[in-house]
Design a protein around this motif. Structure first.
Motif, short mmCIF file in Angstrom:
data_model
loop_
_atom_site.label_atom_id
_atom_site.label_comp_id
_atom_site.label_asym_id
_atom_site.label_seq_id
_atom_site.Cartn_x
_atom_site.Cartn_y
_atom_site.Cartn_z
N ARG A 251 29.10 -22.12 74.75
CA ARG A 251 30.67 -22.99 74.06
C ARG A 251 31.51 -22.23 74.18
O ARG A 251 31.57 -21.03 74.07
CB ARG A 251 30.01 -23.49 72.95
N ALA A 252 32.85 -22.51 74.85
CA ALA A 252 34.32 -22.29 74.74
C ALA A 252 35.30 -22.58 75.16
O ALA A 252 35.10 -23.88 74.89
CB ALA A 252 34.83 -21.58 76.49
N MET A 253 35.86 -21.85 74.82
CA MET A 253 37.08 -22.31 74.26
C MET A 253 39.13 -22.05 74.93
O MET A 253 38.65 -20.61 75.58
CB MET A 253 38.24 -22.23 73.10
N PHE A 254 39.56 -22.90 75.78
CA PHE A 254 40.51 -22.24 75.85
C PHE A 254 42.01 -22.69 76.10
O PHE A 254 41.56 -23.87 75.69
CB PHE A 254 40.63 -22.75 78.10
N ALA A 255 43.01 -21.85 76.30
CA ALA A 255 44.53 -21.95 74.74
C ALA A 255 45.71 -21.29 75.81
O ALA A 255 45.25 -20.62 76.35
CB ALA A 255 44.00 -22.16 73.39
N PHE A 256 46.61 -22.45 76.09
CA PHE A 256 47.42 -22.54 76.39
C PHE A 256 48.21 -22.79 75.73
O PHE A 256 49.57 -23.35 75.15
CB PHE A 256 47.93 -23.03 78.14
N SER A 257 49.62 -21.38 75.88
CA SER A 257 50.48 -21.83 75.02
C SER A 257 52.25 -21.47 75.54
O SER A 257 52.34 -20.59 76.93
CB SER A 257 50.83 -21.16 73.79
N HIS A 258 53.43 -22.27 75.49
CA HIS A 258 55.09 -22.17 76.70
C HIS A 258 55.35 -21.88 75.18
O HIS A 258 55.92 -22.60 74.02
CB HIS A 258 55.26 -22.27 77.05
N THR A 259 56.68 -20.70 74.57
CA THR A 259 57.50 -21.02 73.67
C THR A 259 59.13 -20.06 73.92
O THR A 259 59.17 -19.01 75.55
CB THR A 259 57.37 -19.51 72.83
N LYS A 260 60.00 -20.86 74.51
CA LYS A 260 61.34 -20.11 74.74
C LYS A 260 62.74 -20.59 73.34
O LYS A 260 62.09 -21.64 72.90
CB LYS A 260 61.70 -21.10 76.02
N GLY A 261 63.25 -19.72 73.43
CA GLY A 261 64.53 -19.78 72.15
C GLY A 261 65.19 -18.96 72.55
O GLY A 261 65.69 -17.67 73.37
N ASN A 262 66.65 -19.36 72.17
CA ASN A 262 67.86 -18.09 72.48
C ASN A 262 67.44 -17.54 71.14
O ASN A 262 67.12 -17.55 70.70
CB ASN A 262 68.88 -18.79 72.34
N GLN A 263 68.58 -15.99 71.14
CA GLN A 263 69.29 -14.72 70.34
C GLN A 263 69.50 -15.77 69.47
O GLN A 263 70.30 -16.43 69.57
CB GLN A 263 69.37 -14.21 70.88
N ARG A 265 71.41 -14.10 67.36
CA ARG A 265 72.75 -13.13 67.34
C ARG A 265 73.34 -12.60 69.26
O ARG A 265 72.34 -12.43 69.82
CB ARG A 265 73.26 -12.23 66.62
N GLY A 266 73.84 -12.95 69.67
CA GLY A 266 75.21 -12.53 71.04
C GLY A 266 73.79 -13.61 71.50
O GLY A 266 73.16 -14.71 71.23
N PRO A 267 74.19 -12.82 72.40
CA PRO A 267 74.25 -14.28 74.43
C PRO A 267 72.25 -13.48 74.43
O PRO A 267 71.84 -12.68 73.77
CB PRO A 267 74.85 -13.56 75.22
N GLY A 268 71.50 -14.34 74.93
CA GLY A 268 70.05 -13.97 75.64
C GLY A 268 69.14 -14.88 75.16
O GLY A 268 69.66 -15.90 74.09
N GLN A 269 67.99 -14.79 75.18
CA GLN A 269 66.94 -15.22 75.25
C GLN A 269 65.74 -14.63 75.57
O GLN A 269 65.62 -13.69 75.96
CB GLN A 269 66.76 -16.50 76.01
N ALA A 270 64.44 -15.44 75.11
CA ALA A 270 63.48 -15.17 74.92
C ALA A 270 62.30 -15.91 75.57
O ALA A 270 62.03 -17.37 75.63
CB ALA A 270 62.45 -14.75 73.56
N GLU A 271 61.25 -15.28 76.68
CA GLU A 271 60.71 -17.03 77.24
C GLU A 271 58.76 -15.65 76.92
O GLU A 271 58.99 -15.24 77.52
CB GLU A 271 61.19 -17.15 78.73
N LYS A 272 57.55 -17.01 76.33
CA LYS A 272 56.47 -16.20 76.80
C LYS A 272 55.80 -17.11 77.24
O LYS A 272 55.53 -18.53 76.68
CB LYS A 272 56.53 -16.34 75.30
N PHE A 273 54.61 -16.85 78.00
CA PHE A 273 53.70 -17.81 77.99
C PHE A 273 52.10 -17.14 77.76
O PHE A 273 52.09 -15.74 77.90
CB PHE A 273 53.30 -17.45 79.89
N HIS A 274 51.35 -17.40 77.19
CA HIS A 274 49.95 -16.85 76.55
C HIS A 274 48.48 -17.59 76.82
O HIS A 274 48.36 -18.85 77.00
CB HIS A 274 50.26 -17.02 74.58
N TYR A 275 47.87 -17.32 76.73
CA TYR A 275 46.18 -17.42 77.62
C TYR A 275 45.85 -17.02 76.80
O TYR A 275 45.44 -16.00 76.24
CB TYR A 275 46.34 -18.02 78.64
#
Length: 819
Positions: A251-263, A265-275
């Motif tokens: 039996r198996a499982m597969f998961a995917f997520s995508h997260t993105k957000g601004n900082q 304080r100050g400019p900039g952001q972070a973006e993440k793809f995870h499996y």
């Protein structure tokens, strides 16, 4: 993830399945049991909210969820036919579980994890444990902060996922945002004072943190959730469970997520793809095998961690500039401070039951990571490379703005093999071998930047590198580290007086060879470090009855010096900034005395601990050149001897007063430096700082926390408050963070099944409800913040430490459903 890698994992899983299958047919199944076997068909951990399950209400009733503790007890669960109610009796809202080991163990279970922000990383999830002091950079878990365990930093703690090591092999650093999504995290177990003899870690003088990925369910289904919150953060998560695949028993499982957000304080952001991926194959006699894979692809704009003077001047406005203002001041532009990283970890754990008395455990793993921490600076056409003068091709300019990243690419592969033999009911003998080989390339290429816009040609630092007029890439730091580990271990767990007395004896010999090859001109090309560390440990526990236990333990642990301590460094001005050389591993001798009460309602533990350290390895974060525009580096500093003593207290209950489960925790810590630390005076002579008897950095004397959990099966509420006392940022104790309090609240409601949606849920999580502003942790320590007279009368210049800042009020709403 490459196709060859996937093929390799598939072949390895098939090989493990075949090997376990042979053993399963060879061994009699009637005499074996598998205490750690996955949950029954259609079940989920008792602590998980119904919105976190991918199974139907009918299957949940047929196979009720359970929470198996370390003692093998099954926590009571009440499940209603509608699928809405999953009332668990896990102590303290999932912040405790029944433990019986002859050493301190602090755990976080699925019950607690499921009620936090789904994007939370493992650092944030263990923040309430008594031994843990966490400084986080953001609320959503997209950034890795700092963890200290009884005053030790996270590079001195071993971190594993399903038995695979996660620390950076060079310096021991751990990055929590790159590991595992919380929906796929079953539990976290922290051993703050000891390391299991079979654990594959060489950076664990302060203990071990083990994470377990959730097993795939036996029925097909899945989980879908979506989150949105403060600072334009949004997230999607999907997990698919295959159930049993045909008649294979897999039996198996597969998961995917995508997260993105601004900082925040100050400019900039972070973006993440995870499996995340996990496959499991169980056999009737107790043998099992599987494959765990976790892959992360992330690009973060970096936060600026200010010094105290900068914080007092600009407060929460401290960060990189939002706009490019030209070449001369452009190094502060936020687009030149991006942190890209990709990594994958894969592990193939196999348990083979040969006979009722003999079992074999084998864990083959692989880790690969590539990325950088970037910076920027001005570079002259006429400059230095090592001890040589070189001329750079700057398109005719005499000076230019350049990207100055700190790059690395790391490969780790290893295997842990152990044999268990139970000659009678009194002994469980084990013997084994861990082998690992790693390859880590670290380099700092200067990258081209558009001088008109400030945009880098390549944020990864692997192309568009500045070159000399002779065509050579301009790398101010460029070295390779090869590390080989052989660890032999042997142990015996003995039980007497109807298992009331348990004695654990263990010994391991860790043999580490580290070779560095420095390609920078003028440096020592090759330096090697060979270390053989004997590591005995002993534990003894006595159970007065089912509820009361005392334990005593003694252990020895170690941490290898950072590989960067072996290499020479030069600045761009041909000045040598570091002369590498062999240094000794950090070695700790730790004793514990503890008491546990495992009652039907109240669960509690008290543990007194004492450490004696030699060659204390402190992980120093700093900006190259002393300014925030420089590349972000980490380096080991030897702080000499240290003595650490204290007590940890935990207390939690199962449901009382209509579904309430409170939790309280406390730590007292007294950690002092045992010697004066060498330093260089302003005149260039050698001297010593008067640090003997000073309190160690990041070691607050007191920490305390209160948690509360209410869960009636439909509505639930979870809240935590933690107090952290004053902590120093310098060895001389002349700069410190005042005491502070953090808070977190979560609440949610579980609905009836609707069509294909099983137990849909709405959830709200909030942090820092008061919006308090303060320094929440030490990012980069220093020996002394102010100019100081040394032991021999010389003046030793000071430098300012840098700090993490507390994240302001943050909230996240999550909608989730199983199907």
């Amino acid at each position: 993830m490459s196709l060859p890698f996937i093929r390799t994992c598939s072949v390895t899983l098939l090989a493990g399945t075949a090997l376990a299958s042979v053993a399963a047919h060879a061994a009699p199944s009637s005499h074996t049991s598998h205490a750690s076997s996955p949950a029954p068909s259609g079940s989920r951990p008792a602590s998980a909210a119904p919105g976190k399950t991918a199974t139907s209400a009918a299957s949940a009733v047929k196979n009720p969820p359970h929470d198996t503790t370390a003692a093998g007890r099954v926590e009571e669960v009440s499940v209603s036919g509608s699928g809405r109610s999953a009332r668990t009796r896990s102590p303290g809202g999932g912040l405790m579980r029944v433990e019986t080991a002859a050493k301190a163990v602090q755990s976080v279970t699925r019950d607690f994890i499921a009620k936090q922000m789904p994007s939370a990383n493992v650092q944030q999830l263990i923040a309430m444990l008594p031994s843990v002091n966490v400084s986080q950079q953001d609320a959503a878990g997209l950034y890795s902060g700092q963890v200290n365990v009884r005053g030790f930093d996270q590079s001195e703690v071993g971190w594993t996922l399903d038995g695979a090591p996660l620390n950076d092999i060079g310096g021991g650093q751990f990055y929590a945002n790159e590991v595992l999504e919380s929906e796929d995290l079953e539990n976290i177990s922290l051993q703050p004072g000891s390391v299991d003899i079979h654990s594959p870690v060489v950076n664990a003088s302060a203990g071990l943190t083990s994470m377990t990925m959730t097993n795939p369910t036996t029925k097909a289904g899945g989980l879908l959730d979506a989150s949105f919150g403060s600072f334009d953060t949004f997230r999607e998560f999907l997990r698919l469970n295959s159930g049993y695949i045909g008649n294979s028993g897999i039996r198996a499982m597969f998961a995917f997520s995508h997260t993105k957000g601004n900082q925040w304080r100050g400019p900039g952001q972070a973006e993440k793809f995870h499996y995340d991926f996990k496959a499991v194959k169980d056999f009737k006699n107790g043998s099992h095998t599987g494959l765990t894979v976790s892959y992360n692809d992330q690009i973060n704009d970096s936060y600026l961690n200010p010094s105290l003077p900068n914080y007092l001047k600009s407060g929460y406005s401290n960060n990189y500039a939002a706009d490019y203002t030209g070449v001369s001041s452009g190094a502060n532009y936020y687009r030149l401070h991006v942190n890209p990283f990709r990594n994958v970890v894969a592990v193939l754990p196999t348990h083979i039951v040969v006979s009722p008395k003999i079992t074999i455990d084998d864990s083959l793993y692989f880790w690969h990571g590539i990325g950088n921490g970037t910076g920027a600076g001005l570079v002259n056409a006429s400059t230095g490379l090592g001890n040589q003068s070189v001329a750079l091709d700057l398109n005719g300019a005499s000076r230019a703005l350049a990207l100055t990243p700190s790059n690395q690419e790391q490969f780790r592969t290893g295997n842990t093999l152990s044999l268990h033999y139970k000659p009678d009911r009194h002994h469980d003998l084990s013997i084994g071998w861990w082998y690992e080989y790693s390859n880590e390339l670290q380099f700092s290429p200067y990258g081209r930047v558009n001088q008109a816009t400030g945009e880098p040609s390549n944020i990864w630092g692997t192309s568009s590198i500045l070159q000399t007029t002779t065509g050579q890439d301009y790398n101010v730091r460029n070295f390779l580290t090869l590390t080989q580990v052989n660890m032999l271990f042997i142990g015996d767990e003995m039980k007497y007086f109807n298992d009331r007395l348990k004695i654990t004896l263990g010994f391991k010999e860790a043999m580490v060879t580290r070779r560095t090859y420095n390609y920078t001109p003028g440096t020592t090309y090759n330096r090697n470090l060979h270390s053989a560390e004997p590591l005995p440990q002993v534990g003894l526990s006595w159970n007065f009855d089912r509820k009361n236990q005392i334990f005593v333990s003694g252990s020895t642990n170690f941490k290898m010096p950072s590989n960067t301590s072996l290499v020479d460094y030069y600045g761009t001005g041909k000045t040598q900034t570091q002369r590498g050389g062999a240094s000794n591993p950090e070695y700790t001798i730790e004793e514990e005395l503890g008491y546990r009460y495992n009652g039907d309602v109240i669960i509690g533990s008290v543990s007194f601990f004492n450490y004696n350290l030699s060659n204390r390895q402190q992980s120093l974060n700093y900006y190259l050149g002393g300014t925030a525009n420089g590349a972000s580096y980490s380096q080991t500093v030897n702080a000499g001897g240290q003595t650490t003593r204290g007590v940890d207290v935990q207390l939690g209950t199962r449901p009382i007063w209509h579904h309430l489960r409170p939790y309280v925790t406390f730590e007292y810590l007294h950690s002092t430096i045992d010697n004066n630390i060498a330093a260089t005076t302003t005149s260039g002579t050698s001297d010593f700082l008067r640090t003997k008897g000073k309190t160690a950095i990041r070691s607050p004397h007191e920490m305390a926390g209160i948690g509360i959990d209410y869960d009636d099966g439909s509505f639930w509420f979870s809240g935590q408050i933690k107090y952290v006392g004053k902590q120093y940022a310098t060895f001389m104790n002349d700069n410190a963070i005042p005491q502070y309090i953090t808070n977190n609240i979560g609440m949610g409601y579980r609905f009836h099944n609707v069509g294909f949606m099983k137990s849909p849920q709405i959830q709200l999580n909030m942090q820092n409800l008061t919006g308090a502003k303060f320094r929440s942790g030490v990012y980069g320590f220093t020996t002394n913040a102010h100019a100081t007279k040394g032991v021999f009368g010389g003046t030793i210049a000071g430098s300012a430490p840098s700090y993490y800042l507390q994240v302001p009020f943050s909230a996240m709403v999550t909608l989730s459903t199983g199907f």
